[in-house]
Design a protein around this motif. Structure first.
Motif, PDB file in Angstrom:
ATOM      1  N   ASN A  41       0.859  -1.174   0.000  1.00  0.00           N
ATOM      2  CA  ASN A  41       0.000   0.000   0.000  1.00  0.00           C
ATOM      3  C   ASN A  41       0.907   1.239   0.000  1.00  0.00           C
ATOM      4  O   ASN A  41       1.715   1.418   0.908  1.00  0.00           O
ATOM      5  CB  ASN A  41      -0.879  -0.044   1.259  1.00  0.00           C
ATOM      6  N   GLN A  42       0.766   2.068  -1.002  1.00  0.00           N
ATOM      7  CA  GLN A  42       1.652   3.223  -1.127  1.00  0.00           C
ATOM      8  C   GLN A  42       1.468   4.236   0.000  1.00  0.00           C
ATOM      9  O   GLN A  42       2.341   5.062   0.251  1.00  0.00           O
ATOM     10  CB  GLN A  42       1.449   3.887  -2.493  1.00  0.00           C
ATOM     11  N   ASP A  43       0.329   4.173   0.698  1.00  0.00           N
ATOM     12  CA  ASP A  43       0.073   5.070   1.828  1.00  0.00           C
ATOM     13  C   ASP A  43       0.362   4.403   3.175  1.00  0.00           C
ATOM     14  O   ASP A  43       0.242   5.041   4.218  1.00  0.00           O
ATOM     15  CB  ASP A  43      -1.383   5.547   1.794  1.00  0.00           C
ATOM     16  N   HIS A  49      -0.364  -4.942  -0.854  1.00  0.00           N
ATOM     17  CA  HIS A  49      -1.420  -4.638  -1.816  1.00  0.00           C
ATOM     18  C   HIS A  49      -1.227  -5.603  -2.979  1.00  0.00           C
ATOM     19  O   HIS A  49      -0.233  -5.522  -3.702  1.00  0.00           O
ATOM     20  CB  HIS A  49      -1.331  -3.181  -2.293  1.00  0.00           C
ATOM     21  N   VAL A 256      -3.483  11.711  -8.129  1.00  0.00           N
ATOM     22  CA  VAL A 256      -2.615  10.769  -7.422  1.00  0.00           C
ATOM     23  C   VAL A 256      -1.993   9.829  -8.452  1.00  0.00           C
ATOM     24  O   VAL A 256      -2.707   9.232  -9.254  1.00  0.00           O
ATOM     25  CB  VAL A 256      -3.387   9.931  -6.373  1.00  0.00           C
ATOM     26  N   ASP A 257      -0.664   9.699  -8.427  1.00  0.00           N
ATOM     27  CA  ASP A 257       0.029   8.782  -9.332  1.00  0.00           C
ATOM     28  C   ASP A 257       0.255   7.460  -8.609  1.00  0.00           C
ATOM     29  O   ASP A 257       1.055   7.384  -7.675  1.00  0.00           O
ATOM     30  CB  ASP A 257       1.361   9.381  -9.770  1.00  0.00           C
ATOM     31  N   ARG A 258      -0.455   6.417  -9.012  1.00  0.00           N
ATOM     32  CA  ARG A 258      -0.317   5.093  -8.407  1.00  0.00           C
ATOM     33  C   ARG A 258       0.679   4.220  -9.176  1.00  0.00           C
ATOM     34  O   ARG A 258       0.769   3.033  -8.923  1.00  0.00           O
ATOM     35  CB  ARG A 258      -1.677   4.396  -8.322  1.00  0.00           C
ATOM     36  N   TYR A 259       1.373   4.770 -10.131  1.00  0.00           N
ATOM     37  CA  TYR A 259       2.411   4.109 -10.925  1.00  0.00           C
ATOM     38  C   TYR A 259       1.821   3.146 -11.945  1.00  0.00           C
ATOM     39  O   TYR A 259       2.150   3.215 -13.131  1.00  0.00           O
ATOM     40  CB  TYR A 259       3.417   3.400 -10.009  1.00  0.00           C
ATOM     41  N   GLU A 262      -3.185   6.144 -12.937  1.00  0.00           N
ATOM     42  CA  GLU A 262      -3.276   7.458 -12.308  1.00  0.00           C
ATOM     43  C   GLU A 262      -4.703   7.644 -11.803  1.00  0.00           C
ATOM     44  O   GLU A 262      -5.647   7.167 -12.444  1.00  0.00           O
ATOM     45  CB  GLU A 262      -2.894   8.535 -13.306  1.00  0.00           C
ATOM     46  N   SER A 263      -4.869   8.330 -10.668  1.00  0.00           N
ATOM     47  CA  SER A 263      -6.131   8.257  -9.955  1.00  0.00           C
ATOM     48  C   SER A 263      -6.625   9.590  -9.417  1.00  0.00           C
ATOM     49  O   SER A 263      -5.874  10.563  -9.284  1.00  0.00           O
ATOM     50  CB  SER A 263      -6.006   7.289  -8.765  1.00  0.00           C
ATOM     51  N   GLU A 274     -13.027   5.756  -6.751  1.00  0.00           N
ATOM     52  CA  GLU A 274     -11.788   6.152  -7.409  1.00  0.00           C
ATOM     53  C   GLU A 274     -12.030   6.181  -8.912  1.00  0.00           C
ATOM     54  O   GLU A 274     -12.730   5.309  -9.450  1.00  0.00           O
ATOM     55  CB  GLU A 274     -10.681   5.140  -7.083  1.00  0.00           C
ATOM     56  N   ALA A 276      -9.754   5.849 -12.245  1.00  0.00           N
ATOM     57  CA  ALA A 276      -8.403   5.370 -12.532  1.00  0.00           C
ATOM     58  C   ALA A 276      -8.217   5.215 -14.033  1.00  0.00           C
ATOM     59  O   ALA A 276      -9.117   4.756 -14.742  1.00  0.00           O
ATOM     60  CB  ALA A 276      -8.152   4.036 -11.826  1.00  0.00           C
TER      61      ALA A 276
END
Length: 320
Positions: A41-43, A49, A256-259, A262-263, A274, A276
């Motif tokens: 999880n990036q956060d 994840h 937000v960049d989720r790699y 993008e979101s 979301e 995406a």
């Protein structure tokens, strides 16, 4: 709004599990979905994840999971995303899975019909609720590609996300938001259940809105869904939607960049939504042959790899 900026369908659903290893076994060995990404999880880097999808991790095929440490079990009820759907190619595929669920002792109902299509409802070890839906008479958003080296024969295998069920106690208001903001249209109503779709429609672009004023308020935790994501073409479309949300006074995450995509996040009533992008996808940082076999990290986390690998419990996803 330009046609190319409209929602294209369901992108992914993210839920919570009590056991990332059991969850991996359930989705790969029983359901026959491919683990296309094992990351954190990036956060919250202490949380896995995982992403399960079709053979290539195509947009509209992905179910993802968090395993938040010390997360309590969720409570089922209204004002929640109450069931996730998966597409299979035919009615015969439902019969195949029904027999498979019997073999693996998976809790399930009998095959039934909803909104004119055959469905098979089932639950995992966390009591997370799902259903398979047959594409036999389906039109609309194209499905993905079944996992070619999975345990389920390709002619029967899950190859996309189906309708996402959302239960709310304020149906008229929520339905109005889906229609007036996101351009969903009601296709069929059966009693207290509304089938709504967006874009090209069909099983890959639908939600089932359930009017539920009698159940208790749901509580987040394992066995429950965290959020649903809908597909957008690209970053330009995200900017269009952020402007829409800002103009409506809807608090949102901003870009937000989720790699892997993008979101943009927004809360609609109790439901976290979301948006995406379809690109760049899951194929950029691992070879096709070994997708999901190592811990993948977004570039901004790569310099912390040694620490992350020291604090997160490893589990083996090598299938060679």
């Amino acid at each position: 709004m330009r046609k190319e900026d409209q929602l294209l369908g369901v992108h992914h659903v993210t839920a919570m599990t009590s056991d990332v290893e059991k969850n991996y076994a359930f989705f790969t060995d029983i359901l026959g979905m491919r683990l296309v990404k094992k990351t954190v999880n990036q956060d919250d880097i202490y949380t896995y994840h995982t992403y399960f999808a079709d053979d290539l991790g195509s947009p509209g095929t992905t179910m993802t999971f968090f395993d938040f440490p010390n997360n309590p079990k969720g409570t089922k009820g209204t004002n929640s995303i109450s069931r996730t759907g998966f597409r299979v190619p035919s009615d015969a595929a439902l019969t195949y899975y029904e027999q498979r669920f019997n073999e693996f002792n998976v809790k399930h109902e009998a095959i039934s019909t909803e909104f004119g299509k055959k469905v098979l409802r089932f639950w995992d070890f966390d009591d997370q609720a799902y259903q398979l839906i047959s594409d036999e008479t389906n039109t609309g958003v194209k499905a993905g590609i079944p996992w070619k080296k999975g345990p389920v024969p390709e002619e029967f295998a899950i190859y996309g996300l189906g309708p996402v069920e959302i239960s709310v106690s304020y149906t008229a208001d929520f339905k109005g938001l889906l229609e007036n903001i996101f351009n969903f249209k009601t296709v069929i109503q059966e009693d207290d259940r509304y089938l709504m779709e967006v874009g090209e429609g069909g099983n890959g672009a639908q939600v089932v809105l359930v009017d539920d004023t009698t159940s208790p308020q749901s509580q987040q935790g394992f066995g429950e869904v965290h959020h649903v994501a809908f597909r957008l073409a690209d970053r330009k479309s995200l900017a269009v939607w952020q402007e829409i949300f800002d103009n409506l006074g809807l608090a949102n995450s901003g870009y937000v960049d989720r790699y892997y995509f993008e979101s943009l996040y927004v809360r609609v009533g109790h439901i976290l939504v979301e948006l995406a992008t379809d690109e760049p996808g899951f194929m950029g940082d691992e070879p096709y042959e070994t997708l999901g076999e190592k811990l993948s990290l977004a570039p901004f986390l790569e310099n912390r790899r040694e620490y992350i690998e020291s604090v997160i419990k490893p589990f083996n996803t090598i299938r060679a």
